[in-house]
Enzyme design. Structure first.
Site, PDB file in Angstrom:
ATOM      1  N   CYS A 196      -1.508   0.646   7.372  1.00 10.67           N
ATOM      2  CA  CYS A 196      -2.709   0.352   7.423  1.00 10.67           C
ATOM      3  C   CYS A 196      -3.157  -0.973   6.610  1.00 10.67           C
ATOM      4  O   CYS A 196      -3.107  -2.092   7.031  1.00 10.67           O
ATOM      5  CB  CYS A 196      -3.660   1.496   6.956  1.00 10.67           C
ATOM      6  N   ARG A 197      -3.319  -0.712   5.437  1.00  7.13           N
ATOM      7  CA  ARG A 197      -3.952  -1.881   4.673  1.00  7.13           C
ATOM      8  C   ARG A 197      -3.027  -2.966   4.285  1.00  7.13           C
ATOM      9  O   ARG A 197      -3.407  -4.106   4.170  1.00  7.13           O
ATOM     10  CB  ARG A 197      -4.286  -1.280   3.085  1.00  7.13           C
ATOM     11  N   SER A 198      -1.584  -2.753   3.849  1.00  2.33           N
ATOM     12  CA  SER A 198      -0.966  -3.973   3.683  1.00  2.33           C
ATOM     13  C   SER A 198      -0.386  -4.597   4.782  1.00  2.33           C
ATOM     14  O   SER A 198      -0.330  -6.013   4.772  1.00  2.33           O
ATOM     15  CB  SER A 198       0.265  -3.445   2.677  1.00  2.33           C
ATOM     16  N   ASN A 233       2.403   1.364   4.425  1.00  4.20           N
ATOM     17  CA  ASN A 233       2.767   0.138   4.872  1.00  4.20           C
ATOM     18  C   ASN A 233       2.330   0.296   6.593  1.00  4.20           C
ATOM     19  O   ASN A 233       3.120  -0.577   7.359  1.00  4.20           O
ATOM     20  CB  ASN A 233       4.126  -0.352   4.888  1.00  4.20           C
ATOM     21  N   CYS A 236       0.939  -1.269   0.108  1.00  5.39           N
ATOM     22  CA  CYS A 236      -0.076  -0.038   0.062  1.00  5.39           C
ATOM     23  C   CYS A 236       0.810   1.320   0.045  1.00  5.39           C
ATOM     24  O   CYS A 236       2.237   1.005  -0.470  1.00  5.39           O
ATOM     25  CB  CYS A 236      -1.054   0.107   1.220  1.00  5.39           C
ATOM     26  N   ASP A 270      -8.319   3.726   1.064  1.00  4.95           N
ATOM     27  CA  ASP A 270      -7.144   4.131   2.185  1.00  4.95           C
ATOM     28  C   ASP A 270      -7.888   4.475   3.353  1.00  4.95           C
ATOM     29  O   ASP A 270      -8.785   5.692   3.375  1.00  4.95           O
ATOM     30  CB  ASP A 270      -6.311   5.323   1.594  1.00  4.95           C
TER      31      ASP A 270
HETATM   32  P1  4NP Z   1      -1.973   2.768   4.238  1.00  6.50           P
HETATM   33  O1  4NP Z   1      -2.442   3.930   4.774  1.00  6.50           O
HETATM   34  O2  4NP Z   1      -1.162   3.185   2.609  1.00  6.50           O
HETATM   35  O3  4NP Z   1      -2.799   1.874   3.935  1.00  6.50           O
HETATM   36  O4  4NP Z   1      -0.688   2.430   5.204  1.00  6.50           O
HETATM   37  C1  4NP Z   1      -1.621   5.301   4.843  1.00  6.50           C
HETATM   38  C2  4NP Z   1      -0.869   5.567   5.781  1.00  6.50           C
HETATM   39  C3  4NP Z   1      -0.310   6.715   5.830  1.00  6.50           C
HETATM   40  C4  4NP Z   1      -0.411   7.738   4.895  1.00  6.50           C
HETATM   41  C5  4NP Z   1      -1.416   7.593   3.820  1.00  6.50           C
HETATM   42  C6  4NP Z   1      -1.793   6.238   3.869  1.00  6.50           C
HETATM   43  N1  4NP Z   1       0.229   9.042   5.037  1.00  6.50           N
HETATM   44  O5  4NP Z   1      -0.256   9.819   4.137  1.00  6.50           O
HETATM   45  O6  4NP Z   1       1.162   9.318   5.960  1.00  6.50           O
END
Ligand code: 4NP
Length: 164
Positions: A19-21, A17, A14, A133
């Site tokens: 939340c989703r992945s 790294n 994602c 997201d």
């Molecule tokens: P992820 O979520 O891609 O599912 O880990 C996010 C985590 C952090 C951010 C965006 C999405 N950020 O902008 O910091």
């Protein structure tokens, strides 16, 4: 280049790294455990950005996963080029992640959107569902993520088992 994994391997990717992945990795590992296949496959996760490198998964995602029996243990890291050689399959959470991976040199034959593994996905007629997201939204977003991951995980495993 480090060696490829000895067992069929999947890398979930994602943006951050956190939340989703990490949740995808945990859901996949839960599924392996329930199937008695933990030793037969390897799963990892990474982000297209390194902003959160070294951090555990977001507490909201860890809590939502734990409530369904998924333990998120990953420490965030950024994708590296070597990953494209080491993993049999790379699974992107959304279209933007997929494009970033392909731009960075991922093999298009072994890099797919998570949504293409959903049971009712038909690549002749459907645009693959993205895993949204959840980072800036409310609690419901984490449940949506887990619903999609749990639905797609058997398809990811089947792809690895049958060399997709
Ligand atoms: P992820 O979520 O891609 O599912 O880990 C996010 C985590 C952090 C951010 C965006 C999405 N950020 O902008 O910091």
């Amino acid at each position: 280049m480090s060696d490829a994994h000895s067992s069929p391997s999947v890398l979930f990717v994602c943006l951050g790294n956190i939340c989703r992945s990490p949740a995808a990795e945990a859901v996949f590992n839960t599924h392996l455990a329930t199937q008695g296949l933990t030793e037969q496959f390897t799963a990892d996760s990474a982000g297209t950005i390194g902003h959160h490198a070294g951090h555990p998964a977001d507490g909201r995602m860890r809590d939502a996963g734990a409530a369904r029996g998924h333990t998120l243990t990953s420490v965030a890291r950024q994708v590296v080029r070597d990953d494209f050689d080491r993993f049999n399959l790379v699974v992107a959470m959304d279209q933007s992640n997929l494009e970033d991976l392909l731009d960075a040199g991922a093999n298009p034959d072994r890099t797919r959107l998570l949504g293409t593994f959903l049971p009712d996905y038909d690549d002749d007629i459907d645009t693959p569902q993205e895993v949204p997201d959840p980072y800036y939204g409310g609690d419901r977003g984490f449940e949506v993520v887990l619903n999609l991951l749990e639905a797609a995980t058997p398809g990811v495993l089947a792809a690895l088992q049958h060399d997709f």
